[in-house]
Design an enzyme around this catalytic site. Structure first.
Site, mmCIF file in Angstrom:
data_model
loop_
_atom_site.group_PDB
_atom_site.id
_atom_site.type_symbol
_atom_site.label_atom_id
_atom_site.label_comp_id
_atom_site.label_asym_id
_atom_site.label_seq_id
_atom_site.Cartn_x
_atom_site.Cartn_y
_atom_site.Cartn_z
ATOM 1 C CG HIS A 1 0.110 0.457 -5.650
ATOM 2 N ND1 HIS A 1 1.367 -0.473 -5.516
ATOM 3 C CD2 HIS A 1 -1.013 -0.371 -5.575
ATOM 4 C CE1 HIS A 1 0.911 -2.451 -5.272
ATOM 5 N NE2 HIS A 1 -0.511 -1.890 -5.380
ATOM 6 N NE ARG B 1 -1.988 -12.015 4.824
ATOM 7 C CZ ARG B 1 -1.553 -12.324 4.690
ATOM 8 N NH1 ARG B 1 -2.083 -13.240 4.114
ATOM 9 N NH2 ARG B 1 -0.238 -11.782 4.455
ATOM 10 C CE1 TYR C 1 -2.981 -5.097 -9.453
ATOM 11 C CE2 TYR C 1 -1.412 -4.189 -7.508
ATOM 12 C CZ TYR C 1 -2.747 -5.016 -8.083
ATOM 13 O OH TYR C 1 -3.853 -5.920 -7.208
#
Ligand SMILES: Cc1cc2nc3c(=O)[nH]c(=O)nc-3n(C[C@H](O)[C@H](O)[C@H](O)COP(=O)(O)O)c2cc1C
Length: 421
Positions: A230, A380, A235
């Site tokens: 990731h 989603r 991040y």
């Protein structure tokens, strides 16, 4: 009834082929589960045989792993892990996607260190004790004949926050937070609601690279088929890439080569720990979505991807943004697909995934049929509709294999009277 004497009719439908004489177990699963072969979501034919097979339902092979369709579950944090472990909640969610046809189920980001968790309830693979809970989720996915992916991450300056349903705020010590241990390439907060991180020392950078490699080893031990790094959404790895968040003047900051060094070393360290036949994916924010020249941009992504490909990355999972509050994003159907397309066009020999509002069958299909990407990752919509693969199939006129236990709910059974209840 003895084994081998099945009734001539099952549920009122004359069986065309002789049925197996025994409810066979799924191989490789330590408990009885009826065999799913072919796996749910496998293409069986077009309802109108004059129509071509959509790419969404065409298999794809990456290194030693074949996926029977190209509709994958995007990783989604549940902020529900005690001490980094997955629970029944995860098995229920991930299992629902697997049994309804997603050929790859990516598990939510697993933190590679305890203090790299974005919230105290993030999942993690920073210690051996966490392996069994991941192995259980992997088994649930494998019991459906599907592949399981581990995403490894570190939250960097976005760590020690509250679960999003509590609002944007830091997790203090009483909320099991670890604000004193939030680290980043430079001591620059995301914004005033986030902690000011501590600048990582070179030694901490080296330890973090090893933490990624060790977490990958644990992912292999848990039985995963795929590992993804990731490096997106603001991040830790992303903050090394972008000049907006990386102000270092040592080997890990400054020039493009220095800013990507952390990512490249993580890729190299992970590749050394995972089997040759295991695909390695890399999720990137292709652009910071800041005004030209200010942040990381698509040209940087293309340049870095060429290098990562040489180090053993097989698929670039193309997302965007998350680095800076000034980002400007035009969100809409397939809004990130143009960035996937640029990578795909410029580096044809790397696999490319597209993600982001691919929630309508014609949109998801269009992204693949126009060559913008090789696979789609859906987030989603799977949460709303775990049967999204089956929905896609119905909408596109494709007949697919249904999960064996649910076979009497298949579209061909609609309106039929059931016998042998
Ligand atoms: C609840 C939630 C949790 C998420 N967690 C992660 C994550 O762990 N790792 C990641 O790379 N993306 C994460 N994302 C982003 C999704 O993987 C996906 O990229 C994003 O939702 C856009 O795809 P969609 O429009 O199909 O939902 C998360 C998204 C949601 C909604």
């Amino acid at each position: 009834m003895s084994l081998g004497t099945l009734p001539p009719q099952v549920d009122g439908v004359q069986e065309a082929k002789p049925a197996p004489v025994k409810n066979l177990p799924m191989p490789g699963i330590p408990y009885f589960h009826p065999i799913q072969r072919p796996a749910p979501g496998t293409f069986l034919g077009m309802l109108d045989s004059t129509q071509p097979r959509p790419l969404l339902f065409t298999p794809i092979t990456i290194r030693g792993v074949t996926f029977q369709n190209r509709v994958w579950v995007s990783p989604m944090c549940q902020y529900s892990s005690p001490d980094g472990q997955l629970t029944d909640w995860h098995v229920a969610q991930l299992g629902s996607y697997a049994c309804r046809g997603a050929s790859l189920v990516m598990v939510e980001a697993a933190s590679v260190t305890a203090t790299g968790r974005t919230t105290p309830e993030d999942a993690g693979l920073w210690k051996e004790e966490q392996i069994p809970s991941f192995a259980r989720a992997v088994q649930a996915i494998h019991s459906q004949g599907q592949k399981a992916g581990a995403q490894l991450g570190h939250g960097g300056r976005k760590s020690s926050m509250l679960a999003p349903w509590l609002g944007v705020g830091v997790a203090v010590k009483e909320a099991n937070g670890f604000l004193g241990d939030v680290v980043a390439p430079s001591p620059i907060a995301y914004d005033e609601l986030y902690p000011v991180p501590r600048e990582m020392t070179i030694e901490e950078i080296q330890e973090c690279i090893q933490a990624f490699a060790q977490a990958a080893k644990r992912a292999v031990a848990a039985g995963f088929d795929v590992v993804e790094i990731h490096a997106a959404h603001g991040y830790l790895i992303h903050t090394f890439l972008s000049p907006v968040s990386n102000h270092r003047t040592d080997l890990y900051g400054g020039s493009f080569e220095n800013r990507i060094r952390f990512a490249v070393e993580i890729v190299t360290a992970i590749r050394a720990e995972i089997p040759e036949g295991m695909p390695l994916f890399f999720r990137v924010s292709a652009t910071d979505c800041l005004e030209n020249g200010r942040g990381w941009d698509i040209e940087d992504t293309v340049k870095m991807t060429r290098i990562l490909k040489g180090r053993g990355v097989d698929l670039l999972d193309v997302s965007t943004s998350g680095l800076h509050p000034d980002q400007k994003i035009a969100v809409g159907p397939a809004y990130q697909a143009p960035f996937a397309e640029i990578v795909k066009t410029q580096i044809p020999d790397i696999f490319v995934g597209s993600v982001g509002i691919l929630h309508q069958p014609e949109v998801a299909n269009h992204v693949l049929e126009t060559g913008q990407a090789d696979v789609v990752l859906i987030g989603r919509e799977f949460s709303r509709n775990p049967s999204y693969v089956l929905t896609l199939a119905t909408e596109l006129g494709v007949k697919v294999k249904w999960p064996i236990q649910l076979h009497r709910a298949e579209p061909s059974y609609r309106g039929r009277r059931l016998l042998n209840l």
